[in-house]
Design a protein around this motif. Structure first.
Motif, short mmCIF file in Angstrom:
data_model
loop_
_atom_site.label_atom_id
_atom_site.label_comp_id
_atom_site.label_asym_id
_atom_site.label_seq_id
_atom_site.Cartn_x
_atom_site.Cartn_y
_atom_site.Cartn_z
N SER A 1 -58.89 53.18 14.00
CA SER A 1 -59.45 51.91 14.46
C SER A 1 -60.88 51.70 14.01
CB SER A 1 -59.38 51.84 15.99
OG SER A 1 -58.04 51.75 16.43
N VAL A 2 -61.69 52.75 14.07
CA VAL A 2 -63.09 52.57 13.65
C VAL A 2 -63.18 52.41 12.14
CG1 VAL A 2 -63.89 54.96 13.28
CG2 VAL A 2 -65.44 53.30 14.27
N ARG B 1 -63.96 62.13 19.69
CA ARG B 1 -62.56 62.53 19.80
C ARG B 1 -62.41 64.03 19.92
NH1 ARG B 1 -60.91 59.27 22.37
NH2 ARG B 1 -58.71 59.63 21.92
N GLY C 1 -62.04 52.32 20.54
CA GLY C 1 -60.69 52.61 20.06
C GLY C 1 -59.58 52.15 20.99
N GLN C 2 -59.95 51.48 22.08
CA GLN C 2 -58.94 51.04 23.04
C GLN C 2 -59.08 49.54 23.31
OE1 GLN C 2 -58.00 55.16 25.54
NE2 GLN C 2 -59.22 53.58 26.48
N ASN D 1 -53.29 49.29 11.77
CA ASN D 1 -53.21 50.16 12.95
C ASN D 1 -51.77 50.59 13.22
OD1 ASN D 1 -54.99 51.37 14.78
ND2 ASN D 1 -55.89 49.42 15.32
N GLN E 1 -64.89 55.57 23.46
CA GLN E 1 -63.52 55.49 23.99
C GLN E 1 -63.03 54.05 23.98
OE1 GLN E 1 -61.77 58.18 24.75
NE2 GLN E 1 -59.95 57.07 25.42
N GLU E 2 -63.89 53.13 24.38
CA GLU E 2 -63.50 51.72 24.43
C GLU E 2 -63.37 51.09 23.05
OE1 GLU E 2 -62.49 49.59 26.79
OE2 GLU E 2 -62.39 51.39 28.02
N SER F 1 -51.55 54.39 11.96
CA SER F 1 -51.71 55.17 13.18
C SER F 1 -50.38 55.49 13.84
CB SER F 1 -52.62 54.42 14.16
OG SER F 1 -52.79 55.17 15.35
N HIS G 1 -58.04 56.41 17.36
CA HIS G 1 -59.41 55.89 17.47
C HIS G 1 -60.12 55.98 16.12
CE1 HIS G 1 -58.69 56.09 21.77
NE2 HIS G 1 -59.91 55.65 22.03
N SER H 1 -55.87 60.51 14.27
CA SER H 1 -56.55 59.96 15.44
C SER H 1 -56.48 58.44 15.40
CB SER H 1 -58.02 60.40 15.45
OG SER H 1 -58.78 59.60 16.33
N MET I 1 -67.46 58.52 16.33
CA MET I 1 -66.08 58.56 16.78
C MET I 1 -65.46 59.93 16.54
SD MET I 1 -63.75 56.89 18.36
CE MET I 1 -64.02 55.11 18.24
#
Length: 256
Positions: free
Chosen positions: A165-166, A200, A86-87, A122, A83-84, A126, A162, A160, A196
């Protein structure tokens, strides 16, 4: 041995051009284009029928198999780690820590590449696409015993964020690592990407197709950026990542 003056001589190879630019390899460009085609075509297909795209049977099956049904199930370190990533944690790593260190060791071209990937890719891959497609996220279904998202989410399930991001993280870090270290990093990156996708869908934040294609989109767009930055990154290649190079000291002191 004396050469006969009448014997024709083979033409000598032309001297290497000083300062010639190294050629960009084809694989980041080709792989990035193919991946982005997959991403765009899937987005178009989903946008045509956001309530029931062609992957919905697979999405429903995976959600019933993997999706958590209560907040208590997601309270574990592995779920929170992804979770972190992607945040806030991932943003701090890719916007502050990695670029900051690259500037310190004077690899500023690499720092600009990482920032362009994290912020530019991103935003476009995204957030812009989320607003264009606007696919609903998984919703609670009491009759089937299914839960909706168990974490705070914004609008739009595809792609997604996240996952994007990954994908960015894996490719951007590979681009700045020494070539010899990339094989190990690709393995680590594959674990991060698979983890990931699982996370998700486990927290019911996304359909599995959104997570998979999100990773593909983030990685593919970053590969294209890597290809564009290739020559600049090669100019940073000789500078070590984990120590600063000190100026050579004279072996003998100068006599006064």
């Amino acid at each position: 041995m004396v050469t006969d003056p009448g014997t024709p001589q083979a033409p000598s190879a032309p001297p290497a051009t000083r300062g010639a630019k190294p050629p960009r390899p084809a694989w980041p460009l080709a792989t990035g284009i193919v991946g982005m085609l997959v991403f765009v075509l899937f987005g178009v297909a989903v946008a045509a029928n956001v309530e029931h795209p062609f992957t919905q049977p697979l999405d429903d099956w995976w959600r019933a198999l993997v999706g958590a049904t209560s907040e208590a199930q997601i309270q574990n370190p592995i779920v929170m780690l992804f979770q972190e990533i992607g945040q806030i944690g991932g943003a701090v790593l890719m916007v502050i820590l990695v670029p900051g260190w690259l500037f310190v060791i004077r690899r500023w071209r690499s720092a600009l590449f990482v920032l362009a990937a994290e912020l530019g890719v991103n935003t476009v891959v995204s957030q812009v696409v989320k607003n264009l497609v606007d696919r609903p996220r998984p919703a609670a279904d009491a009759a089937l015993g299914l839960s909706g998202p168990l974490i705070p989410v914004d609008h739009g399930s595809f792609p997604s964020g996240h996952g994007v991001s990954v994908g960015i993280l894996v490719v951007a870090i590979a681009a700045i690592l020494p070539v010899a270290a990339r094989r190990v990093w690709w393995i680590i990156g594959a674990v991060l990407a698979i983890g990931m996708i699982w996370q998700r869908t486990f927290v019911n934040a996304h359909w599995i197709s959104d997570a998979i294609v999100g990773v593909i989109g983030g990685a593919s767009a970053t590969l294209l950026l890597w290809w564009l930055f290739w020559r600049l990154l090669e100019r940073d290649r000789g500078k070590p990542l984990f120590r600063r190079v000190k100026a050579d000291q004279p072996s003998e002191s100068v006599a006064r």
